[in-house]
Design an enzyme around this catalytic site. Structure first.
Site, PDB file in Angstrom:
ATOM      1  N   SER A  32       0.805  -1.220   0.000  1.00  0.00           N
ATOM      2  CA  SER A  32       0.000   0.000   0.000  1.00  0.00           C
ATOM      3  C   SER A  32       0.839   1.271   0.000  1.00  0.00           C
ATOM      4  O   SER A  32       0.305   2.352  -0.241  1.00  0.00           O
ATOM      5  CB  SER A  32      -0.940  -0.017   1.209  1.00  0.00           C
ATOM      6  N   THR A  33       2.142   1.162   0.265  1.00  0.00           N
ATOM      7  CA  THR A  33       3.021   2.336   0.186  1.00  0.00           C
ATOM      8  C   THR A  33       3.675   2.406  -1.190  1.00  0.00           C
ATOM      9  O   THR A  33       3.594   3.427  -1.890  1.00  0.00           O
ATOM     10  CB  THR A  33       4.116   2.279   1.280  1.00  0.00           C
ATOM     11  N   ASP A  90      10.589   0.244  -2.655  1.00  0.00           N
ATOM     12  CA  ASP A  90       9.682  -0.761  -2.083  1.00  0.00           C
ATOM     13  C   ASP A  90       9.360  -0.399  -0.632  1.00  0.00           C
ATOM     14  O   ASP A  90      10.088   0.381   0.004  1.00  0.00           O
ATOM     15  CB  ASP A  90      10.333  -2.157  -2.165  1.00  0.00           C
ATOM     16  N   GLY A  91       8.316  -0.975  -0.110  1.00  0.00           N
ATOM     17  CA  GLY A  91       7.954  -0.793   1.295  1.00  0.00           C
ATOM     18  C   GLY A  91       8.583  -1.880   2.149  1.00  0.00           C
ATOM     19  O   GLY A  91       9.387  -2.686   1.684  1.00  0.00           O
ATOM     20  N   ALA A  92       8.227  -1.905   3.428  1.00  0.00           N
ATOM     21  CA  ALA A  92       8.677  -2.962   4.345  1.00  0.00           C
ATOM     22  C   ALA A  92       7.698  -3.010   5.505  1.00  0.00           C
ATOM     23  O   ALA A  92       6.915  -2.079   5.726  1.00  0.00           O
ATOM     24  CB  ALA A  92      10.083  -2.682   4.851  1.00  0.00           C
ATOM     25  N   ASP A  93       7.759  -4.116   6.248  1.00  0.00           N
ATOM     26  CA  ASP A  93       6.884  -4.251   7.420  1.00  0.00           C
ATOM     27  C   ASP A  93       7.582  -3.798   8.692  1.00  0.00           C
ATOM     28  O   ASP A  93       6.965  -3.206   9.576  1.00  0.00           O
ATOM     29  CB  ASP A  93       6.420  -5.699   7.550  1.00  0.00           C
ATOM     30  N   GLY A 104       7.104  -8.953   3.272  1.00  0.00           N
ATOM     31  CA  GLY A 104       6.280 -10.105   2.932  1.00  0.00           C
ATOM     32  C   GLY A 104       4.898 -10.082   3.544  1.00  0.00           C
ATOM     33  O   GLY A 104       4.159 -11.063   3.441  1.00  0.00           O
ATOM     34  N   GLU A 112      10.244  -9.701  -4.608  1.00  0.00           N
ATOM     35  CA  GLU A 112      10.796  -8.428  -4.114  1.00  0.00           C
ATOM     36  C   GLU A 112      12.297  -8.556  -3.846  1.00  0.00           C
ATOM     37  O   GLU A 112      13.078  -7.653  -4.140  1.00  0.00           O
ATOM     38  CB  GLU A 112      10.089  -8.014  -2.824  1.00  0.00           C
ATOM     39  N   LYS A 130       6.909   1.733  11.262  1.00  0.00           N
ATOM     40  CA  LYS A 130       7.608   0.502  10.849  1.00  0.00           C
ATOM     41  C   LYS A 130       9.014   0.401  11.445  1.00  0.00           C
ATOM     42  O   LYS A 130       9.680  -0.622  11.285  1.00  0.00           O
ATOM     43  CB  LYS A 130       7.713   0.445   9.323  1.00  0.00           C
TER      44      LYS A 130
HETATM   45  C1  A5P Z   1       4.820  -7.168   0.259  1.00  0.00           C
HETATM   46  O1  A5P Z   1       4.989  -8.525   0.284  1.00  0.00           O
HETATM   47  C2  A5P Z   1       5.557  -6.541   1.378  1.00  0.00           C
HETATM   48  O2  A5P Z   1       6.887  -6.862   1.466  1.00  0.00           O
HETATM   49  C3  A5P Z   1       5.357  -5.056   1.431  1.00  0.00           C
HETATM   50  O3  A5P Z   1       6.393  -4.364   0.816  1.00  0.00           O
HETATM   51  C4  A5P Z   1       5.270  -4.704   2.863  1.00  0.00           C
HETATM   52  O4  A5P Z   1       4.344  -5.597   3.444  1.00  0.00           O
HETATM   53  C5  A5P Z   1       4.833  -3.274   3.088  1.00  0.00           C
HETATM   54  O5  A5P Z   1       3.517  -3.114   2.691  1.00  0.00           O
HETATM   55  P1  A5P Z   1       2.677  -1.836   3.092  1.00  0.00           P
HETATM   56  O6  A5P Z   1       3.357  -0.667   2.464  1.00  0.00           O
HETATM   57  O7  A5P Z   1       1.321  -2.122   2.527  1.00  0.00           O
HETATM   58  O8  A5P Z   1       2.668  -1.770   4.590  1.00  0.00           O
END
Ligand code: A5P
Length: 234
Positions: A32-33, A90-93, A104, A112, A130
């Protein structure tokens, strides 16, 4: 700016406006990011303010989004991408102080990781929730496995001290099937772990394809705050 989705949009737009230039080969992340970065690239291309982009998607979500915006898409197997991509956004958790990552949450971490590790620059865009003092404190470690290995991998994770469970679909009966046709196990570790050692150990379990631990390429970070400011950390 207290709406989290506004922060995510500011991160995606800000990352593209600061770092994407004409002629770049781009890795487009998932979630979503990161989706806002793809949307910004599409918007700039459509308006003629950006040219010559070739993009590699990290998931079906991103592929569909990018294609719907007319972004020229490629794969890492295509001519002209022998050197990989210039930049992946890319984003991350979760991100810890050493810039080790858990990814993930969207189940896309295998692709990714392939794209991120084939990138000259890897930019991770996250809202400040995060940032983590201990990796795994809020998110489980996702593990992508072939179907035949689900039981053995869950038991192996249990022996390593994790509560592990097969990720189930929402609005779909049965487990989540990844874009690459595999299943996901989420492993929740109760205490701290050595992420670098754990990533290697998990990958040695037969049937494990990869994990959401990203420890071999330290990303640049763009962190978004609730007041709308973005903080770049090289
Ligand atoms: C996708 O598998 C993830 O690695 C995303 O990059 C991660 O979960 C971040 O997602 P959001 O930006 O939606 O929090």
């Amino acid at each position: 700016m207290d709406d989290l989705s506004e922060v995510k949009k500011a991160l995606g737009y800000g990352a593209v406006d600061r770092f994407v230039r004409d002629g770049m080969r781009l890795g487009l992340g998932t979630g979503s990011t990161a989706v806002w970065a793809a949307r910004r690239v599409g918007e700039l291309l459509a308006g003629g303010r950006l040219r010559g982009i070739r993009a590699v998607a990290t998931s079906l979500q991103t592929e569909l989004e990018a294609r719907s915006m007319g972004i020229p898409m490629a794969t890492l197997n295509d001519k002209g991408l022998e050197e990989g991509v210039d930049l992946t956004i890319d984003g991350a958790d979760e991100v810890d102080a050493q810039r080790l990552l858990i990814k993930g949450g969207g189940g896309a971490m295998l692709l990714e990781k392939i794209v991120a590790y084939a990138s000259r620059r890897f930019l991770v865009i996250i809202d400040d929730s995060k940032l983590s003092s201990r990796l795994g404190e809020r998110f489980p470690v996702p593990v992508e496995v072939v179907e035949a290995a689900v039981g053995p991998v869950i038991r192996a994770l249990g022996r390593l001290g994790a509560a592990a469970e097969l990720r189930m679909g929402a609005r779909k009966a049965g487990p989540v099937v990844t874009d690459l046709g595999n299943l996901l196990i989420d492993a929740r570790f109760r205490g701290p772990f050595d992420a670098i050692a754990l990533e290697s150990e998990l990958r040695l379990i037969p049937g494990v394809l990869d994990t959401g631990l990203f420890t071999r390429k330290r990303p640049e970070l763009l962190v978004g705050h609730p007041d709308g400011t973005l903080d770049y950390r090289e």
